[in-house]
Design a protein around this motif. Structure first.
Motif: not given
Length: 69
Positions: A4-12, A16-22
Motif C-alpha cells: 500500500i505505501r509503495k503504491l500510494r507514494k507512486e500516486k503521489d 491523510i489524503d488516501l485515508a480520506s478517500k477510503l
C-alpha cells in the motif's frame, strides 16, 4: 507485508489524503502499511480501486518476483 505505501507514494498521495478517500482514519491506514493491522477483503478492494491497481498488486511483492527471475 502489503504494498500500500509503495503504491500510494507512486500516486503521489499523502497518507491523510488516501485515508480520506477510503473513509478511514490515517492511523488505520498507517497500521495497514506497517503490517500491524490487516485490512478486510472489502477494504483491500476499495484501496485497489482508489490506487488504480489490482488487489493482487497490493498483496504480492512485485520487487521480490523481479529479483527471483
Amino acid at each position: 507485508m502489503l504494498n500500500i505505501r509503495k503504491l500510494r507514494k507512486e500516486k503521489d498521495l499523502k497518507q491523510i489524503d488516501l485515508a480520506s478517500k477510503l473513509g478511514i482514519r490515517s492511523n488505520t491506514l498507517s497500521q495497514y502499511e506497517t503490517g500491524d493491522r490487516n485490512p478486510s477483503v472489502e477494504m483491500l478492494s476499495k484501496i485497489a480501486k482508489v490506487l488504480g491497481c489490482t488487489v493482487d498488486d497490493l498483496i504480492n511483492d512485485t520487487n521480490k518476483k523481479e529479483k527471483e527471475e
